[in-house]
Enzyme design. Sequence first.
Site, short mmCIF file in Angstrom:
data_model
loop_
_atom_site.label_atom_id
_atom_site.label_comp_id
_atom_site.label_asym_id
_atom_site.label_seq_id
_atom_site.Cartn_x
_atom_site.Cartn_y
_atom_site.Cartn_z
N ASP A 1 -32.49 -1.95 -18.59
CA ASP A 1 -33.34 -1.47 -17.51
C ASP A 1 -33.53 0.04 -17.58
OD1 ASP A 1 -34.55 -1.59 -14.71
OD2 ASP A 1 -32.84 -0.26 -14.40
N TRP B 1 0.81 -1.21 0.00
CA TRP B 1 0.00 0.00 0.00
C TRP B 1 0.86 1.28 0.00
CZ3 TRP B 1 -5.05 -1.02 -0.83
CH2 TRP B 1 -5.51 -2.29 -0.49
N GLU C 1 -36.94 -1.85 -21.48
CA GLU C 1 -37.95 -1.68 -20.45
C GLU C 1 -38.43 -0.23 -20.55
OE1 GLU C 1 -38.67 -1.88 -15.64
OE2 GLU C 1 -36.99 -0.80 -16.52
#
Length: 667
Positions: free
Chosen positions: A359, A107, A414
């Site tokens: 969607d 890190w 949709e």
Amino acid sequence: MSPTETTTAAFREAASNKQTEKPFPMDGTGLIAIDPWLEPYAEDLRQRYAQYQKWVKDIEEYENGYDKFTRGFEIYGLNVQPNGDIVYREWAPNVKDASLIGEFNGWDRTKHPMTRNAFGVWEVTVHALPNGAPAIPHDNIFYQISMTTPEGERIDRLPAWIKRVTQDLTVSPTYDAIFWNPPEKYQWKNTQPKKPESLRVYEAHVGISAIDGRVAQYDEFTANILPRIKDLGYNTIQLMAVMEHAYYASFGYQVTNFFAASSRYGPPEGLKRLIDTAHGMGLYVLLDIVHSHACKNVLDGLNMFDGTDHCYFHEGGKGRHDLWDSRLFNYGHWEVLRFLLSNLRFWIEEYRFDGFRFDGVTSMLYVHHGIGTGFSGGYHEYFGSTVDNEAVVYLMMANDMLHKLYPNIITVAEDVSGMPGLCRPVSEGGVGFDYRLAMAIPDMWIKLLKEKKDDDWDMANICWILINRRHMEKNISYAESHDQALVGDKTLAFWLMDAEMYTNMSTLSPLTPTVDRGLITHGLGGEGYLNFEGNEFGHPEWLDFPRAGNNNSYHYARRQWNIVDDHLLRYKYLNEFDKAMQNLEEEWGWLSSHQAYISLKHESDKVGTEWAGEYRVVLNTDNKRFNGFGRIDESVTYFTSPEPWNNRKNSLMVYIPCRVALLLAHN
């Protein structure tokens, strides 16, 4: 005549005159040839088509076309090179510096600093180990991109193009990025099956597919549910909630990581086995793709990715969906288009999906997102300042790209608005979808069941709603999808049978008029049909995911397959009828045939037909196999007489008791 009736007449005339075979004007106004009511909006059509053409031209000029531009997942994110090096690229235009950090480098932000190009793309190479192995090991290695904003704030983010994330709720609700690079790649066994002519869709959610209250796995779905779907006669599966999402109860609609298959259900290879096995069964698999909005999570989503609210999204209020509490993409930005179009390619190339159900298309098409809008059917609602042309053009490009690169693709919208041309080719000025969902049909059934007694049902009105759709634009009909199955209202099975679901579903109890009820949808509602997992046998309870309001219970986030397998319960009969209906459609193909003409809606009148001769019963809801009363002699042959009836050349008399539907075939 009304606009709908006039449009219908124009469509029929166009079809009969074969006008659709003539070349259309290449300026986006081809739709007018089949729908003259669009003439006042010719300039709107031209303008959006010109925007689409400019995008395609620029992509061709600067990116060598769709194929290269939509393979961003091979350039961005972490990609292993042939020599074992790992190249990481990320678009973050508003930061001063960036570095790759993770367990592999302790890190440490100083070990792998990234360099920036002129377009705001940061890059670093993690060199392979001396033995040629990637320096970042496969699996369980967390990593992030660490950046500094112009204000000096240090921000750490999950890579936007991450292909694998996992969540440990015992530690934190946020996701961790995983470098997924298995030494043995998945070996595909089956090729894509033949594209269905009649679309029979089984809408499913992997997580709820277990009997007990827990999250089911990809491999369990493959072993336990795929054989049911195949046996029932469906030819397409629509998988929900696969793109990784932060909140299980959102049904997958708060996507955090667009390139990651949800780890809740197992590793990526599990999803690949599912799709591979489905292909071996001859089943298409569609992905429920969510490009209408994104989760507003910052630490493990796209929101505030580079410290600003306008990296992938519009800034300010335009970039926020008030009802969904989520972020809205900027479809007019080059790198956002690369991200979204590449996302579509990724799910096809990596997992071999056969298409998509998009969607929230209504939310994309309009600046008001459909909120508080009834859509009366007036054409003015589909053009002008209420339309988000950038989103419309994105959908045109998405469909154009998909159909050009993958000719057997299927795309479904949709959309509740009924925008003209949504399911016509982009070359005509349409948006390019293959199908739209017939969302008015389930609303009709719920309204009838809530407000009217059976005796007050208006057959003419029911038939009108079932057939009231734009001709030459394909619809998928359904009585109940996942939306209607969610907690908050009764499911259709509950509306039909109510308390008798618990008292009269035993085969040992009398068959009552309440239980002996049904709905019309499959034969008239569209050119495709959809069923949500469990509805084929009248699943007795709604769907409710674990949440604070139910003490995080999984009790209703499951499917009770045990009741359809129990020979002492009546659920098996509805399941058997669904099976007979789907398999009969496979044989006769009424969904893919021309739209039906209903000569008369009258309970006591004759049946008109164009075709003289003999007819036989091929499906009878009163058959004892479906728990009917067996009042129909299916061996009887029905003969026509040359007496014209309701604009048909011939007619025949058929005995049909109340609450019975017959399907006749011409011998």
